[in-house]
Write an enzyme that holds these catalytic residues in place. Structure first.
Site, PDB file in Angstrom:
ATOM      1  N   HIS A  26      56.787  -6.509 -46.387  1.00 52.13           N
ATOM      2  CA  HIS A  26      56.067  -7.627 -45.290  1.00 52.13           C
ATOM      3  C   HIS A  26      57.203  -8.494 -45.281  1.00 52.13           C
ATOM      4  O   HIS A  26      57.498  -9.409 -46.226  1.00 52.13           O
ATOM      5  CB  HIS A  26      54.904  -8.220 -46.254  1.00 52.13           C
ATOM      6  CG  HIS A  26      54.266  -9.261 -45.448  1.00 52.13           C
ATOM      7  ND1 HIS A  26      52.850  -9.264 -44.818  1.00 52.13           N
ATOM      8  CD2 HIS A  26      54.681 -10.497 -44.410  1.00 52.13           C
ATOM      9  CE1 HIS A  26      52.501 -10.334 -44.198  1.00 52.13           C
ATOM     10  NE2 HIS A  26      53.628 -10.899 -43.776  1.00 52.13           N
ATOM     11  N   HIS A  28      59.259 -11.362 -42.070  1.00 56.71           N
ATOM     12  CA  HIS A  28      59.430 -12.033 -40.856  1.00 56.71           C
ATOM     13  C   HIS A  28      60.856 -11.976 -40.571  1.00 56.71           C
ATOM     14  O   HIS A  28      61.612 -12.776 -41.120  1.00 56.71           O
ATOM     15  CB  HIS A  28      58.571 -13.366 -40.617  1.00 56.71           C
ATOM     16  CG  HIS A  28      57.026 -13.193 -41.124  1.00 56.71           C
ATOM     17  ND1 HIS A  28      56.285 -13.013 -39.790  1.00 56.71           N
ATOM     18  CD2 HIS A  28      56.420 -13.090 -41.957  1.00 56.71           C
ATOM     19  CE1 HIS A  28      55.108 -12.982 -40.303  1.00 56.71           C
ATOM     20  NE2 HIS A  28      55.241 -13.161 -41.760  1.00 56.71           N
ATOM     21  N   LYS A 112      49.318  -4.239 -37.492  1.00 53.37           N
ATOM     22  CA  LYS A 112      48.850  -5.567 -38.183  1.00 53.37           C
ATOM     23  C   LYS A 112      47.546  -6.452 -37.712  1.00 53.37           C
ATOM     24  O   LYS A 112      47.571  -6.467 -36.149  1.00 53.37           O
ATOM     25  CB  LYS A 112      50.202  -6.408 -37.874  1.00 53.37           C
ATOM     26  CG  LYS A 112      50.051  -7.950 -38.553  1.00 53.37           C
ATOM     27  CD  LYS A 112      50.047  -8.023 -39.934  1.00 53.37           C
ATOM     28  CE  LYS A 112      49.647  -9.385 -40.583  1.00 53.37           C
ATOM     29  NZ  LYS A 112      50.210  -9.676 -41.540  1.00 53.37           N
ATOM     30  N   HIS A 149      46.012  -9.730 -42.729  1.00 51.85           N
ATOM     31  CA  HIS A 149      46.225 -11.209 -42.769  1.00 51.85           C
ATOM     32  C   HIS A 149      44.783 -11.741 -43.296  1.00 51.85           C
ATOM     33  O   HIS A 149      43.930 -11.987 -42.347  1.00 51.85           O
ATOM     34  CB  HIS A 149      46.743 -12.044 -41.754  1.00 51.85           C
ATOM     35  CG  HIS A 149      47.161 -13.452 -42.075  1.00 51.85           C
ATOM     36  ND1 HIS A 149      48.148 -13.934 -42.282  1.00 51.85           N
ATOM     37  CD2 HIS A 149      45.967 -14.557 -42.388  1.00 51.85           C
ATOM     38  CE1 HIS A 149      47.858 -15.191 -42.871  1.00 51.85           C
ATOM     39  NE2 HIS A 149      46.683 -15.874 -42.803  1.00 51.85           N
ATOM     40  N   HIS A 187      49.911 -10.314 -48.909  1.00 52.83           N
ATOM     41  CA  HIS A 187      50.072 -11.868 -49.352  1.00 52.83           C
ATOM     42  C   HIS A 187      48.950 -12.309 -50.055  1.00 52.83           C
ATOM     43  O   HIS A 187      48.540 -13.380 -49.712  1.00 52.83           O
ATOM     44  CB  HIS A 187      50.956 -12.642 -48.652  1.00 52.83           C
ATOM     45  CG  HIS A 187      50.308 -12.776 -47.172  1.00 52.83           C
ATOM     46  ND1 HIS A 187      49.005 -13.046 -46.995  1.00 52.83           N
ATOM     47  CD2 HIS A 187      50.958 -12.829 -46.126  1.00 52.83           C
ATOM     48  CE1 HIS A 187      48.940 -13.253 -45.566  1.00 52.83           C
ATOM     49  NE2 HIS A 187      50.063 -12.997 -44.980  1.00 52.83           N
ATOM     50  N   ASP A 260      57.031 -11.789 -47.747  1.00 46.44           N
ATOM     51  CA  ASP A 260      56.492 -12.782 -46.535  1.00 46.44           C
ATOM     52  C   ASP A 260      57.436 -13.690 -46.143  1.00 46.44           C
ATOM     53  O   ASP A 260      57.134 -14.847 -45.731  1.00 46.44           O
ATOM     54  CB  ASP A 260      55.070 -13.441 -46.934  1.00 46.44           C
ATOM     55  CG  ASP A 260      54.588 -13.992 -45.856  1.00 46.44           C
ATOM     56  OD1 ASP A 260      54.984 -13.524 -44.512  1.00 46.44           O
ATOM     57  OD2 ASP A 260      53.488 -14.730 -46.015  1.00 46.44           O
TER      58      ASP A 260
END
Ligand code: DOR
Ligand code: ZN
Length: 361
Positions: A26, A28, A112, A149, A187, A260
Site C-alpha cells: 500500500h 501513494h 480500491k 479504506h 492500514h 501507506d
C-alpha cells in the site's frame, strides 16, 4: 546426584538480518514532479508495491492504470528492478467490463474502495455500497483482491470510532454477502480490526503501517499539534496500538506490510487545514525493524514484510535478498521536491537500523 537443569544460552541479539526482499502492499506515489521525488525511496527497498489510485483525476480505467504504470517505471528508472502493481479506483460508475478487461490484460492487481469523502482525493469514491453489489460480484468472480479504506463517513460517527463502525455497518455484511471476495482491510488502526480479521477466515487480510505501530493518538498532540503525524485513519488509543504490534509480530499470515506512505508538501501539511498522510517511504524498513526489534521478534519480520503479502495475493515471493543492520542511521530533516519539501517520518531523528540494500544469496 540430581542433574542440574541446563543453563539456557543467552539469546544473542540479532545485528544483521537477511530476508527475502519485501514488498509494499500500500503506497501513494503521486504523479509528475512528486512521483519523481519519491519513487526511488520505495523502489530501493521493495521489489513490488501496490500503487494507490487516488490521483486527480483518479485512476478509474485500465487505460489510465497502464499509462500511470509506465510513468512510474520511467520515473523509477528502467533498471530499478521495481514492479508497480496497479489498482483501479472504484466509483459509483465503475464498469465491470473494464475490471474484466484490466484483469485479463494483466494491468490490474487489485481494486480500491474508498467510501466517498473518507480521505484525500476520495470525492469520487463510492456513495452507495448497495448499488455497487454487481461490481463486487464481478470482483469476487474474477478474483481480484478488494482493498478497503475502512472508515465510516457518516458525520454522526466520532472520528476515533470510524473504523469500528465501518466493520459493523459495511465490512462484516460485505464479507458475508461475498464469501469468495478477497478483502484487504487497509492500514488498520484498532484492536477491533485485528479481532475481526482473525475471525473472518482466509479471504480477509490486513495491512499495517509503521507509524500506527509506533504511535498512539497522543503523539499527534505531544507539546503542540504535530501535522506530520496526522493521517487517516487517525492513530487510536494505546491498547489499539498494542494490538497492532501483537498482530504484526505474531507471524499470523493475515497481517502484512503496507506503509501507506502518503507524501504531501510541507505547506500542505503545516496549514490551517492540513492534509492527511505520513511520508514514511524513506525509512520504511528501518521503522518496521525498530518495532520488531522492540518486540523481540526480528525473526518474524520476513513473514510480515516478504511472505504473507504474496501468499494472500497469490503471487510468487521475491527471490532477491536484502540486508538490514543494527547501526545508528540519521534521518533527513526533509526531502526536496521542486521549491518545496517533504518532511519524512522520523525527520531529524536517528534510527537503530539501516537498510543495506540487496545482497547475494
Ligand atoms: O492519511 C492518508 N493519506 N490516508 C489516506 O487514506 C490517503 C492518504 C493520501 O492519499 O494522502
Ligand atoms: Zn493510503
Amino acid at each position: 546426584m540430581t542433574a542440574l537443569s541446563p543453563i539456557p544460552a543467552p539469546s544473542r541479539a540479532i545485528d544483521r538480518l537477511i530476508i527475502r526482499q519485501p514488498d509494499d502492499w500500500h503506497v501513494h506515489l503521486r504523479d509528475g514532479p512528486m512521483l519523481k521525488a519519491v519513487v526511488a525511496y520505495t523502489a530501493r527497498q521493495f521489489g513490488r508495491a501496490i500503487i494507490m489510485p487516488n490521483l486527480t483525476p483518479p485512476v478509474t480505467t485500465a487505460g489510465m492504470a497502464a499509462a500511470y504504470r509506465q510513468r512510474i517505471v520511467r520515473a523509477a528508472g528502467k533498471d530499478s528492478g521495481f514492479t508497480p502493481l496497479m489498482t483501479c479506483y472504484l466509483t459509483d460508475h465503475t464498469d465491470p467490463a473494464d475490471l474484466r478487461d484490466g484483469r485479463k490484460r494483466g494491468i490490474y492487481t487489485a481494486v480500491k474502495l474508498y467510501p466517498a469523502h473518507a480521505t484525500t482525493n476520495s470525492a469520487h469514491g463510492v456513495t452507495d455500497m448497495e448499488k455497487l453489489a454487481p461490481v463486487f460480484a464481478t470482483i469476487e468472480e474474477i478474483g481480484l483482491p478488494l482493498l478497503v479504506h475502512g472508515e465510516a463517513t457518516s458525520p454522526d460517527v466520532d472520528i476515533y470510532d470510524r473504523e469500528a463502525v465501518f466493520i459493523e455497518r459495511t465490512l462484516a455484511p460485505m464479507a458475508k454477502r461475498f464469501p469468495g471476495l478477497k478483502i484487504v482491510f487497509e492500514h488498520i488502526t484498532t484492536r477491533d480490526a485485528v479481532a475481526f480479521v482473525r475471525t473472518a477466515g482466509p479471504t480477509m487480510a490486513a495491512t499495517i503501517t509503521p507509524h500506527h505501530l509506533e504511535h498512539n493518538r497522543n503523539a499527534m498532540f505531544a507539546g503542540g499539534i504535530r501535522p506530520h503525524l496526522y493521517c487517516l485513519p487517525v492513530a487510536k488509543r494505546e491498547p489499539h496500538r498494542l494490538a497492532l504490534r501483537e498482530a504484526a509480530t505474531s507471524g499470523d499470515a493475515a497481517f502484512f506490510l503496507g506503509t501507506d506512505s502518503a507524501p504531501h508538501k510541507r505547506e500542505a501539511k503545516e496549514a490551517a487545514c492540513g492534509c492527511a498522510g505520513v511520508f514514511c517511504a524513506p525509512m520504511a524498513l528501518e521503522s518496521y525493524a525498530k518495532t520488531f526489534d522492540e518486540e523481540g521478534r526480528l525473526d518474524r519480520l520476513e513473514a510480515f514484510a516478504s511472505l504473507n503479502g504474496p501468499k494472500f495475493y497469490g503471487l510468487p515471493v521475491n527471490e532477491k535478498r536484502i540486508a538490514l543492520v543494527r547501526a545508528a542511521t540519521p534521518v533527513a530533516a526533509e526531502v526536496k521536491v521542486g521549491r518545496s519539501a517533504l518532511v519524512p517520518f522520523h525527520a531529524g531523528a536517528t534510527l537503530n537500523w539501516r537498510f543495506e540494500g540487496l545482497v547475494a544469496g
